[in-house]
Every structure is written in C-alpha cells, then in structure tokens.
Scaffold this motif. Structure first.
Motif, PDB file in Angstrom:
ATOM      1  N   SER A  49       0.530  -1.190   0.000  1.00 55.58           N
ATOM      2  CA  SER A  49       0.319   0.075  -0.237  1.00 55.58           C
ATOM      3  C   SER A  49       0.623   1.438  -0.407  1.00 55.58           C
ATOM      4  O   SER A  49       2.183   1.114  -0.004  1.00 55.58           O
ATOM      5  N   MET A  50       0.370   2.531  -0.483  1.00 50.59           N
ATOM      6  CA  MET A  50       1.127   3.283  -0.308  1.00 50.59           C
ATOM      7  C   MET A  50       0.678   4.538   1.050  1.00 50.59           C
ATOM      8  O   MET A  50      -0.270   4.398   2.444  1.00 50.59           O
ATOM      9  N   ILE A  51       1.853   4.868   1.571  1.00 50.04           N
ATOM     10  CA  ILE A  51       1.839   6.094   2.721  1.00 50.04           C
ATOM     11  C   ILE A  51       1.509   7.292   2.090  1.00 50.04           C
ATOM     12  O   ILE A  51       1.726   7.547   1.356  1.00 50.04           O
ATOM     13  N   GLN A  52       1.345   7.704   3.323  1.00 50.36           N
ATOM     14  CA  GLN A  52       0.637   9.361   2.692  1.00 50.36           C
ATOM     15  C   GLN A  52       1.568  10.165   3.226  1.00 50.36           C
ATOM     16  O   GLN A  52       2.317   9.883   4.773  1.00 50.36           O
ATOM     17  N   SER A  53       1.809  11.370   2.880  1.00 49.74           N
ATOM     18  CA  SER A  53       2.157  12.462   3.648  1.00 49.74           C
ATOM     19  C   SER A  53       1.391  12.858   5.388  1.00 49.74           C
ATOM     20  O   SER A  53       0.574  12.423   5.150  1.00 49.74           O
ATOM     21  N   GLY A  54       2.130  12.768   5.882  1.00 52.11           N
ATOM     22  CA  GLY A  54       1.874  13.349   7.856  1.00 52.11           C
ATOM     23  C   GLY A  54       1.518  11.804   8.102  1.00 52.11           C
ATOM     24  O   GLY A  54       1.665  11.907   9.527  1.00 52.11           O
ATOM     25  N   MET A  55       2.113  10.638   7.647  1.00 49.36           N
ATOM     26  CA  MET A  55       2.067   9.904   8.380  1.00 49.36           C
ATOM     27  C   MET A  55       3.101   9.389   9.252  1.00 49.36           C
ATOM     28  O   MET A  55       3.945  10.213   8.535  1.00 49.36           O
ATOM     29  N   SER A  56       3.466   8.474  10.009  1.00 47.64           N
ATOM     30  CA  SER A  56       4.475   8.345  10.785  1.00 47.64           C
ATOM     31  C   SER A  56       5.345   6.510  10.276  1.00 47.64           C
ATOM     32  O   SER A  56       3.670   6.127   9.004  1.00 47.64           O
ATOM     33  N   MET A  57       6.278   6.064   9.936  1.00 45.59           N
ATOM     34  CA  MET A  57       7.096   5.148   9.172  1.00 45.59           C
ATOM     35  C   MET A  57       7.295   5.027   9.981  1.00 45.59           C
ATOM     36  O   MET A  57       8.491   5.462  10.874  1.00 45.59           O
ATOM     37  N   PHE A  58       7.342   2.755  10.352  1.00 45.44           N
ATOM     38  CA  PHE A  58       8.635   1.983  10.704  1.00 45.44           C
ATOM     39  C   PHE A  58       8.863   1.619   9.862  1.00 45.44           C
ATOM     40  O   PHE A  58       8.766   0.775   9.256  1.00 45.44           O
ATOM     41  N   ILE A  59      10.385   1.291   9.811  1.00 45.99           N
ATOM     42  CA  ILE A  59      11.165   0.637   9.005  1.00 45.99           C
ATOM     43  C   ILE A  59      12.603  -0.391   9.755  1.00 45.99           C
ATOM     44  O   ILE A  59      13.188   0.221  11.226  1.00 45.99           O
ATOM     45  N   LEU A  60      12.768  -1.477   9.565  1.00 40.01           N
ATOM     46  CA  LEU A  60      13.303  -2.585  10.300  1.00 40.01           C
ATOM     47  C   LEU A  60      13.847  -3.068   9.659  1.00 40.01           C
ATOM     48  O   LEU A  60      13.111  -3.116   8.052  1.00 40.01           O
ATOM     49  N   GLU A  61      15.478  -3.303   9.450  1.00 43.29           N
ATOM     50  CA  GLU A  61      16.406  -4.494   9.063  1.00 43.29           C
ATOM     51  C   GLU A  61      17.108  -5.275   9.106  1.00 43.29           C
ATOM     52  O   GLU A  61      17.204  -5.205  11.063  1.00 43.29           O
ATOM     53  N   THR A  62      16.843  -7.039   9.125  1.00 43.20           N
ATOM     54  CA  THR A  62      17.439  -7.811   9.836  1.00 43.20           C
ATOM     55  C   THR A  62      18.062  -8.789   9.052  1.00 43.20           C
ATOM     56  O   THR A  62      18.044  -8.865   7.364  1.00 43.20           O
ATOM     57  N   GLU A  63      18.726  -9.704   9.828  1.00 43.41           N
ATOM     58  CA  GLU A  63      20.071 -10.386   8.774  1.00 43.41           C
ATOM     59  C   GLU A  63      20.198 -11.749   9.972  1.00 43.41           C
ATOM     60  O   GLU A  63      19.837 -11.869  10.762  1.00 43.41           O
ATOM     61  N   PRO A  64      18.900 -12.892   9.116  1.00 43.55           N
ATOM     62  CA  PRO A  64      18.549 -13.031   7.616  1.00 43.55           C
ATOM     63  C   PRO A  64      17.916 -12.251   7.239  1.00 43.55           C
ATOM     64  O   PRO A  64      17.068 -12.054   8.221  1.00 43.55           O
ATOM     65  N   ALA A  65      17.244 -12.475   6.346  1.00 46.18           N
ATOM     66  CA  ALA A  65      16.488 -11.491   5.844  1.00 46.18           C
ATOM     67  C   ALA A  65      14.614 -12.349   6.059  1.00 46.18           C
ATOM     68  O   ALA A  65      14.116 -11.537   6.039  1.00 46.18           O
ATOM     69  N   GLY A  66      14.289 -13.440   6.071  1.00 48.24           N
ATOM     70  CA  GLY A  66      13.016 -13.955   6.089  1.00 48.24           C
ATOM     71  C   GLY A  66      12.940 -13.539   7.626  1.00 48.24           C
ATOM     72  O   GLY A  66      11.491 -13.632   7.270  1.00 48.24           O
ATOM     73  N   TYR A  67      13.230 -12.718   8.640  1.00 51.08           N
ATOM     74  CA  TYR A  67      12.976 -12.644   9.793  1.00 51.08           C
ATOM     75  C   TYR A  67      11.720 -11.760   9.574  1.00 51.08           C
ATOM     76  O   TYR A  67      10.968 -11.475  10.889  1.00 51.08           O
ATOM     77  N   VAL A  68      11.870 -10.724   8.285  1.00 44.96           N
ATOM     78  CA  VAL A  68      11.218  -9.360   8.602  1.00 44.96           C
ATOM     79  C   VAL A  68       9.533  -9.895   8.250  1.00 44.96           C
ATOM     80  O   VAL A  68       8.693  -8.981   8.914  1.00 44.96           O
ATOM     81  N   LEU A  69       9.419 -11.075   7.847  1.00 44.87           N
ATOM     82  CA  LEU A  69       7.881 -11.780   7.632  1.00 44.87           C
ATOM     83  C   LEU A  69       7.323 -11.993   9.010  1.00 44.87           C
ATOM     84  O   LEU A  69       6.290 -11.461   9.003  1.00 44.87           O
ATOM     85  N   MET A  70       8.467 -12.857   9.468  1.00 40.46           N
ATOM     86  CA  MET A  70       7.683 -12.872  11.513  1.00 40.46           C
ATOM     87  C   MET A  70       7.357 -11.450  11.917  1.00 40.46           C
ATOM     88  O   MET A  70       5.918 -10.944  12.922  1.00 40.46           O
ATOM     89  N   ALA A  71       8.373  -9.907  12.133  1.00 41.42           N
ATOM     90  CA  ALA A  71       7.417  -9.263  12.368  1.00 41.42           C
ATOM     91  C   ALA A  71       6.888  -8.604  11.614  1.00 41.42           C
ATOM     92  O   ALA A  71       5.678  -7.473  12.555  1.00 41.42           O
ATOM     93  N   ALA A  72       6.359  -8.468  10.236  1.00 37.64           N
ATOM     94  CA  ALA A  72       5.477  -8.015   9.860  1.00 37.64           C
ATOM     95  C   ALA A  72       3.910  -8.551  10.131  1.00 37.64           C
ATOM     96  O   ALA A  72       3.163  -7.469  10.157  1.00 37.64           O
ATOM     97  N   ASN A  73       3.728  -9.782   9.882  1.00 36.74           N
ATOM     98  CA  ASN A  73       2.695 -10.373  10.940  1.00 36.74           C
ATOM     99  C   ASN A  73       2.408 -10.334  12.271  1.00 36.74           C
ATOM    100  O   ASN A  73       1.039  -9.711  12.377  1.00 36.74           O
ATOM    101  N   GLU A  74       3.130 -10.264  13.216  1.00 36.34           N
ATOM    102  CA  GLU A  74       2.849  -9.909  14.834  1.00 36.34           C
ATOM    103  C   GLU A  74       2.435  -8.413  14.331  1.00 36.34           C
ATOM    104  O   GLU A  74       2.176  -8.154  15.289  1.00 36.34           O
ATOM    105  N   ALA A  75       3.342  -7.247  13.494  1.00 37.82           N
ATOM    106  CA  ALA A  75       2.632  -6.002  13.536  1.00 37.82           C
ATOM    107  C   ALA A  75       1.169  -5.855  13.703  1.00 37.82           C
ATOM    108  O   ALA A  75       0.581  -5.245  13.841  1.00 37.82           O
ATOM    109  N   GLU A  76       0.966  -6.717  11.473  1.00 35.03           N
ATOM    110  CA  GLU A  76      -0.230  -6.650  11.938  1.00 35.03           C
ATOM    111  C   GLU A  76      -1.072  -6.469  12.338  1.00 35.03           C
ATOM    112  O   GLU A  76      -2.229  -5.881  12.863  1.00 35.03           O
TER     113      GLU A  76
END
Length: 258
Positions: free
Chosen positions: A186-213
């Motif tokens: 989805s698109m981000i709109q101006s004025g919104m806040s944004m959370f960014i995360l970078e992990t190593e190895p890569a696949g763990y961001v899927l767990m982070a995304a699912n739990e965040a949602e």
C-alpha cells in the motif's frame, strides 16, 4: 526396512562361481519384495547424496501461525506459485547454498500436501514459502525437512537487527519517492509515521510484519524477505505505528530467546 545387496554379495550367495542373470536376480528377490539390489557405484552415489543433504545450512526457519490479510495479499503479489489466503499457516525457510532449496522443496512437498507459494534462488541463499490452512500440515513438512538435513530449529541463524527506526510526519517528497519504489504494497501518505526494520537473515522480517499487523491498525508498505538483508516498511498514525513497532521487535527478541 530396505536392505541393500551388491552383485558381489549375490555372487557369494550363488556359490561364487555363477554370474547373476536377470532370472537369478528375480529369483533372489522373490523371497523379499522389499530387497533392493544396487551396484557399488550406486551405493556410493546414494551416500554422496545423503552427505550433501546434511551439508545444507538452515539460515531462516519462520513459522507464521495465521497470515494476516495485508501480509497475505502482499506475498501474493510476489508469488509465482500458489497464492496464500488470509488465515493460512506459512513456513518460510532460507538455506545455503542457494541451489539446495530445490532439494529442501522436494522433501517438503513430498512430506505432506502443503502448497508451494514461492521458491527463490538469489546470489547466496535459497528461500521457499509453504502454505496450508492446517498448521500441523505445515509443521509436519518442516519437521521432515529438519530431520532430512540433520538440523533443528535451534540451529537456525538467529536474527540480528541491523537498523530500526520510527520516522514521524513523513514529508510529501519522501512519501512520493517511497511509493514509486515500492509498488507491491500500500502507499504511504504524507503526514503519516513510518516504521522501518532491517534484519539479517532476511526472512525474519516476515514474522515481524505479521505480528505488527496483528497488534495494530497499520499499513504494510513494503516487505522484502529475500537477499542479504530483510527490510520492512509500515505506515500509519503515530500511536498505531509505535504499537506495531513494539510488536515487531518483540517477535525478533522472542526468536533470539528461544
């Protein structure tokens, strides 16, 4: 249990002076239909193949008990296989060497009736995503793979967070550029806040995304679970983003504690 016999053993059984013919082989097998005859070279090949499987390194093993709607939709946009459905259980594995993912995929698909959503070979690693409505079906395939490669969940590479940040009140220029770079979420709109995360190895961001949602009313902008690093971008109201960020970080910490 299957027993292996070489032609040399057959020769001893027949008195050491007779050559094994097709008829004699059939007669030899008649008393045990499960017995398999193989040549020495074939036995060596089987041993080498088993040794290679044991050399596969498990980098990421992520089990998602119930795919959330946005993440399922996002993964579907990148899927070249069967599409995930919200509520499906998902197993994401990453292995090294990259081409070993074909062997892992073969083992997983033959172990149960899971569906293959993605199988990706990139520079150094190979990743795959398995889906099924029944959690136990997905976990069974995962267990069979772990047993085949001689590994356990405890031996997976633990995630490291290489960068995390909440940026508040995104500017219009920043929002437009993010949206032009990320066309699957989805698109981000101006004025919104944004959370960014970078992990190593890569696949763990899927767990982070699912739990965040699960935890908060946020918008998934980007989820990259393949490559040297995984990258996650979420957006929403400031309070919602902070709550989602906390849930995402808890999921990473929990993996490291286990």
């Amino acid at each position: 249990m299957t027993r292996f016999a070489t032609f040399e053993n057959n020769e001893r059984r027949l008195g050491g002076s007779q050559r094994v013919t097709g008829a004699e082989v059939n007669e030899y097998l008649a008393d045990d239909p499960k017995r398999v005859i193989t040549t020495d070279s074939e036995k060596s090949l089987v041993a080498r193949q088993a040794s290679h499987v044991k050399q596969i390194e498990l980098r990421t093993y992520v089990f998602l008990d119930s795919l959330q709607p946005q993440l399922a939709a996002y993964m579907g946009t990148a899927s070249s296989g069967f599409l995930p459905i919200p509520g499906d259980a998902c197993l994401w594995m990453e292995v090294s060497p990259g081409m070993a993912v074909h062997r892992v995929t073969d083992i997983a698909l033959k172990a149960s009736n899971v569906r293959l959503g993605q199988m990706i070979v990139e520079r150094a690693f190979g990743s795959l995503a398995l889906y099924h409505r029944d959690q136990s079906t997905v976990l069974h395939s995962g267990d069979v793979v772990l047993d085949a490669i001689g590994s356990t969940i405890d031996r997976r590479t633990n995630p490291q967070v290489t960068w995390t940040e909440v940026i508040r009140a995104i500017t219009p220029d920043h929002a437009v550029l993010i949206n032009r770079q990320n066309r699957r979420g989805s698109m981000i709109q101006s004025g919104m806040s944004m959370f960014i995360l970078e992990t190593e190895p890569a696949g763990y961001v899927l767990m982070a995304a699912n739990e965040a949602e699960k935890a908060s009313n946020i918008t998934i902008v980007d989820v990259k679970g393949v490559g040297a690093f995984g990258r996650l971008t979420l957006a929403g109201k400031e309070g919602d983003v902070e709550e989602a960020a906390a849930a995402a970080m808890r999921s990473i910490d929990q993996i490291n504690r286990n």
